[in-house]
Design a protein around this motif. Sequence first.
Motif, PDB file in Angstrom:
ATOM      1  N   TRP A  70       0.861  -1.174   0.000  1.00  0.00           N
ATOM      2  CA  TRP A  70       0.000   0.000   0.000  1.00  0.00           C
ATOM      3  C   TRP A  70       0.899   1.226   0.000  1.00  0.00           C
ATOM      4  O   TRP A  70       2.070   1.149   0.369  1.00  0.00           O
ATOM      5  CB  TRP A  70      -0.874   0.043   1.263  1.00  0.00           C
ATOM      6  N   ASP A  71       0.342   2.373  -0.369  1.00  0.00           N
ATOM      7  CA  ASP A  71       1.060   3.659  -0.316  1.00  0.00           C
ATOM      8  C   ASP A  71       2.396   3.590  -1.040  1.00  0.00           C
ATOM      9  O   ASP A  71       3.437   3.978  -0.502  1.00  0.00           O
ATOM     10  CB  ASP A  71       1.273   4.117   1.141  1.00  0.00           C
ATOM     11  N   ASP A  72       2.376   3.096  -2.264  1.00  0.00           N
ATOM     12  CA  ASP A  72       3.584   3.001  -3.093  1.00  0.00           C
ATOM     13  C   ASP A  72       4.722   2.249  -2.402  1.00  0.00           C
ATOM     14  O   ASP A  72       5.893   2.613  -2.503  1.00  0.00           O
ATOM     15  CB  ASP A  72       4.061   4.389  -3.529  1.00  0.00           C
ATOM     16  N   ARG A 113       5.238   1.860   0.876  1.00  0.00           N
ATOM     17  CA  ARG A 113       5.617   2.308   2.218  1.00  0.00           C
ATOM     18  C   ARG A 113       5.023   1.410   3.305  1.00  0.00           C
ATOM     19  O   ARG A 113       5.487   1.405   4.437  1.00  0.00           O
ATOM     20  CB  ARG A 113       5.220   3.765   2.421  1.00  0.00           C
ATOM     21  N   HIS A 116      -0.638   4.048  12.766  1.00  0.00           N
ATOM     22  CA  HIS A 116      -0.790   3.041  11.718  1.00  0.00           C
ATOM     23  C   HIS A 116      -1.779   1.990  12.200  1.00  0.00           C
ATOM     24  O   HIS A 116      -1.545   1.330  13.211  1.00  0.00           O
ATOM     25  CB  HIS A 116       0.546   2.360  11.410  1.00  0.00           C
TER      26      HIS A 116
END
Length: 171
Positions: free
Chosen positions: A58-60, A62, A120
Amino acid sequence: MAKKLVPAAMAIAGMLFFTAPTVTFAAETPTQDMQERVEAALADRPGGVQTSWNEVNWDDGRVVLTLDPTSSRAGSSVVLATDVVALAAVGGCASGTFCAYNQTGYRGDKITFSTCASSHSVSGLVGSVRSIANSRSSGVVRAYNGTTLLASATAGNGSNVSGTTNKLTCS
């Protein structure tokens, strides 16, 4: 007498060579069960991309979920210490990142975070978090259930977690 020992030693060595057990390693190929686990992770947290047979990002990249092929959500597998990646700073968690595992001792399914945000969410991704690792050079990672602190890990350290973790924070 030495001449009689040489043929006997050669015969024993030959028996050992020809009767040694064969070790085979399972190929890392996707199974129906693993694909179902990947799809469940994508359903739990939309927006992810499956990047390998047992990994979702997810998130490129990260946030990376790595599903342990020997593990289940129940956390019943046994992983040998030799399975831990040697280049990792803390228990299989790569340097510069922090990780949460669904088993104690840095085993099982793992979610890796390469950026430090205020919070998170780990709900639904690795099941119940049972250990955390902080492979960063500074800061603290904390495991919470709501506002209750369950465990923390300073830079270069980790901790087992008791209780149900629904979020990690880092500073």
